[in-house]
Design a protein around this motif. Structure first.
Motif, PDB file in Angstrom:
ATOM      1  N   LEU A 192       0.797  -1.223   0.000  1.00 55.19           N
ATOM      2  CA  LEU A 192       0.000   0.000   0.000  1.00 55.19           C
ATOM      3  C   LEU A 192       0.830   1.274   0.000  1.00 55.19           C
ATOM      4  O   LEU A 192       0.535   2.217  -0.721  1.00 55.19           O
ATOM      5  CB  LEU A 192      -0.934   0.000   1.218  1.00 55.19           C
ATOM      6  CG  LEU A 192      -1.813  -1.236   1.420  1.00 55.19           C
ATOM      7  CD1 LEU A 192      -2.865  -0.956   2.457  1.00 55.19           C
ATOM      8  CD2 LEU A 192      -2.436  -1.696   0.122  1.00 55.19           C
ATOM      9  N   GLN A 207      -5.094   3.234   0.294  1.00 51.24           N
ATOM     10  CA  GLN A 207      -4.425   2.354   1.252  1.00 51.24           C
ATOM     11  C   GLN A 207      -5.464   1.552   2.018  1.00 51.24           C
ATOM     12  O   GLN A 207      -5.461   1.494   3.250  1.00 51.24           O
ATOM     13  CB  GLN A 207      -3.543   3.158   2.206  1.00 51.24           C
ATOM     14  CG  GLN A 207      -2.401   3.866   1.512  1.00 51.24           C
ATOM     15  CD  GLN A 207      -1.361   4.395   2.482  1.00 51.24           C
ATOM     16  OE1 GLN A 207      -1.373   4.108   3.666  1.00 51.24           O
ATOM     17  NE2 GLN A 207      -0.435   5.186   1.968  1.00 51.24           N
ATOM     18  N   GLY A 263      -5.750  -1.359  -2.435  1.00 53.62           N
ATOM     19  CA  GLY A 263      -5.046  -1.731  -1.212  1.00 53.62           C
ATOM     20  C   GLY A 263      -4.986  -3.230  -1.064  1.00 53.62           C
ATOM     21  O   GLY A 263      -4.954  -3.975  -2.045  1.00 53.62           O
TER      22      GLY A 263
END
Length: 451
Positions: free
Chosen positions: A209, A306, A339
């Protein structure tokens, strides 16, 4: 396939394919490597260049994108400059012929004997390097499992058993890699240590990420700031310390007591001759997916670059977010994320984190009353979600009725981590095949007002 407008599912799939294409490993290497009659130039105008008149170049490529990355490199580097044939290690699904290279297939996500053989082949090559030579390393996601090279005293079976326990524990990729690094001769800067005294440069396609280079393929060419003490703490915190093989326990305990050599840290002089270039990432793919959604006429919203956490909890959070979006939505909207979520295995079913997230989203949408037309896709950019042949799932408001019509209980299947047969019954598995790249996962939620 669905009572909902089929084009919505086609849109979601097209957006996903665009994200995957943005991580094309062949083109990524091409952008960062150039040779003229005298010098090899590594880098870009944005990152700057590292150039040298290396006439003995050791080409090593590993990961799910290894073949494409090596193919690009060998077309650019004059054959006469290669010290020997390149070494390429990838998972079995992505094996391809690469000129001027030996290609090895290896196990993923669990390591196998073929991977151990490939790792030993790389180590043998690195033992023959000299000052003034270049070790050019091409790294992509999956490298951790593909190159098992346990430290003395730990055999491959013990390494596999430890890896299996970690993957089922709910530990993050960084926590898993912390342990892997301290059981390996290649990970956590180990490859850089073996490559000395040659120069080393790594071209890296990120599957993590935050593009933490120490996490990608467990950071074989960069310093490691984790310790043996950290590795022990990970295993203890997830309740699996007593379950791991005694050989692993003994090695980590000795390391924590200072009786084993630590992974190389940033102050180690060997890193004065190493450098790297990040050639692709999940964030780049997310941006490309957003652009494609706009071209298809959607308002776009970045949910996260993320995305992490337990897959089913993340699915609920995304569902609640979708409710706020639809409350005052006037145009079709695409909510995009990228992510890597995790799954804590509590059942004995078949699936992967993306399939689990898709099934959990369908149940959360029903629970919280996400009405109207929506389509949700969650899939791995490598085309493989867990130990299955699916990249993930693509679902809509009719997914649960289709599962129940097949005589299955979707909630019970989710509790058993059995998302694959649930989505299979609904014809909602996303089957893309191996893509030859790997930059983590993409999530695409399409929402349509007044339908």
């Amino acid at each position: 396939m669905s009572a909902v407008q089929p084009s919505y599912r086609e849109h979601a799939a097209a957006i996903f394919r665009t994200g995957v294409a943005a991580a094309d490993p062949y083109l990524a290497v091409k952008r960062f490597l150039r040779a003229d009659s005298e010098l090899l130039h590594i880098g870009s105008e944005q990152t700057g260049y590292r150039s040298g008149d290396w006439r003995r170049i050791h080409l090593i490529s590993f990961g799910k994108a290894a073949c494409a990355m090596a193919d690009a490199a060998q077309t650019i580097i004059p054959e006469a400059w290669l010290a020997a044939k390149g070494i390429v290690v990838t998972n079995y699904d992505n094996i391809d012929v690469v000129e001027n290279c030996h290609v090895f297939g290896a196990g993923h996500p669990l390591p196998d004997a073929a991977g151990l053989h490939a790792a030993k082949t790389i180590a043998s090559r690195l033992s023959d390097t000299n000052p003034g030579e270049l070790v050019l390393v091409l790294i992509s996601g999956g490298g951790s499992a593909l190159l098992p090279y346990p430290v003395p005293g730990i055999n491959l079976a013990d390494k596999i058993a430890t890896t299996r326990l970690l993957l089922a524990s709910g530990a993050t990729i960084n926590q898993i890699n912390c342990v892997r690094k301290h059981l390996s001769q290649l990970k956590g800067g180990g490859l850089a240590r073996l490559a000395a005294p040659a120069d080393l440069h790594a071209l890296i396609l990120s599957d993590v990420l935050d593009n933490d280079l120490s996490a990608i393929a467990s950071g074989p060419t960069v310093p490691d700031d984790t310790t043996f003490v950290d590795a022990v703490a990970v295993l203890e915190s997830f309740g699996i310390w007593q379950k791991i093989p005694s050989s692993v326990q003994n090695h980590l305990q000795q390391g924590a007591q200072g009786l084993q050599i630590e992974t190389p840290k940033g102050s180690d002089p060997l890193f004065k001759k190493t450098s790297h270039s990040l050639v692709g990432s999940n964030a780049i793919s997310v941006d490309a997916a957003i652009d494609q959604a706009r071209q298809l006429g959607y308002e776009t919203q970045l949910y996260s670059k993320q995305l992490c956490g337990e897959a089913r909890l993340v699915a609920e959070q995304l569902t609640l977010h979708a409710l706020t979006v639809t409350a005052d939505m006037t145009r079709p909207t695409a909510v995009i994320a990228g992510g890597e979520t995790t799954v804590t295995l509590k059942g004995n079913g078949k699936g992967g984190r993306n399939q689990e997230m898709a099934l959990a989203f369908a149940l959360a949408a029903e629970k919280f009353g996400l009405n109207g037309a929506w389509t949700f896709l969650s899939a791995g950019t490598d085309g493989r979600d867990g130990p299955t042949d699916a990249a993930g799932g693509i679902i809509d408001s009719q997914t649960l009725p289709r599962i129940r019509a097949a005589g299955l209980d979707p909630a019970a299947l989710l509790d058993d981590n059995d998302s694959y047969p649930a989505l299979q019954a609904a014809n909602d598995l996303l089957l893309s095949g191996a893509t030859g790249t790997n930059v983590a996962d993409l999530q695409i939620l399409l929402l349509h007002p007044h339908e």
